[in-house]
Design a protein around this motif. Structure first.
Motif, PDB file in Angstrom:
ATOM      1  N   VAL A   1       0.857  -1.179   0.000  1.00 32.30           N
ATOM      2  CA  VAL A   1       0.000   0.000   0.000  1.00 32.30           C
ATOM      3  C   VAL A   1       0.896   1.233   0.000  1.00 32.30           C
ATOM      4  N   ALA A   2       0.556   2.224  -0.809  1.00 31.39           N
ATOM      5  CA  ALA A   2       1.379   3.422  -0.944  1.00 31.39           C
ATOM      6  C   ALA A   2       1.475   4.204   0.354  1.00 31.39           C
ATOM      7  N   ALA A   3       2.646   4.813   0.565  1.00 32.77           N
ATOM      8  CA  ALA A   3       2.815   5.742   1.683  1.00 32.77           C
ATOM      9  C   ALA A   3       2.043   7.015   1.380  1.00 32.77           C
ATOM     10  N   VAL A   4       1.640   7.727   2.443  1.00 37.48           N
ATOM     11  CA  VAL A   4       0.922   8.980   2.278  1.00 37.48           C
ATOM     12  C   VAL A   4       1.908  10.090   1.953  1.00 37.48           C
ATOM     13  N   GLU A   5       1.546  10.947   1.010  1.00 37.80           N
ATOM     14  CA  GLU A   5       2.409  12.067   0.637  1.00 37.80           C
ATOM     15  C   GLU A   5       2.626  12.985   1.831  1.00 37.80           C
TER      16      GLU A   5
END
Length: 218
Positions: A185-189
């Motif tokens: 799952v992508a990291a949050v910007e």
């Protein structure tokens, strides 16, 4: 900031898991999951378990948590399963945190899960993944016994293709044991303020040799 891979940590967890699982004559799935949990330096490792399940994955995750100094939580559906789990793990000198309850509800109440393991044979596994809360560093999702779901056409990525803030940026199916479906799952910007991933263009790429899928943000 995002999860950062440490090959040294992964190697240590792999070796220690091999030693801990000698009574089970080894398990390639267990060693791999343990190495991933430790290698990504995860701080909250969560799994689901019930009566009749094997303990090898739990042993591997417990080993990983000792290397990362993280929290290892096992969700069980009832008190009897909890008692059985605690007693069985105690034989190996391990005492993970156990929470009794509906897995879908429990994962929604836990904070910043960054490593989640579910069993694809359980009918609620997809709902558990959807309900989980992940940290700003992103997360690693692992579905065990995934061969049957892959045959049916299901892939982890499909759970997060609804345009929400969480995106799968990398996924792969590994034909080890009864199959592992793994996704990142992508990291949050950072600096977004809203805590969501910024809107941007995503391009899908597939490695023809390994079958591994990537999402590249432009």
């Amino acid at each position: 900031m995002k999860l950062v891979w440490s090959p040294e940590m992964a190697a240590k967890a792999f070796v220690d898991t091999v030693k801990s699982c000698e009574l089970y004559q080894g398990s390639s799935v267990t060693e791999l999951i343990s190495a991933m949990a430790a290698g990504w330096n995860t701080t909250l490792i969560v799994e689901t378990w019930c009566h009749g399940d094997m303990l090898t994955t739990s042993i591997g995750l417990a080993v990983a948590s000792t290397h990362t100094c993280g929290r290892h939580v096992c969700i069980v559906p009832d008190e009897d399963s909890g008692i059985e789990y605690v007693a069985s793990m105690a034989k190996y000198g391990m005492s993970p945190e156990v929470i009794v309850g509906d897995p879908e509800t429990v994962v929604n109440e836990l904070d910043v899960i960054d490593f989640l393991v579910v069993d694809s044979r359980k009918h609620e596994f997809a709902r558990v993944l959807k309900a989980a809360k992940f940290g700003h560093r992103g997360a690693v999702l692992v579905c065990k016994n995934a061969c049957s779901t892959v045959v049916s056409g299901f892939r982890l990525r499909s759970l997060f293709d609804d345009g929400g803030s969480r995106r799968i940026v990398r996924s792969v199916f590994l034909p080890v044991g009864n199959g592992l479906d793994i996704a990142h799952v992508a990291a949050v910007e950072s600096g977004s303020g809203s805590g969501k991933v910024k809107n941007s263009k995503w391009i899908k790429r597939v490695d023809r040799e390994s079958g591994e899928e990537f999402l590249i943000r432009k």
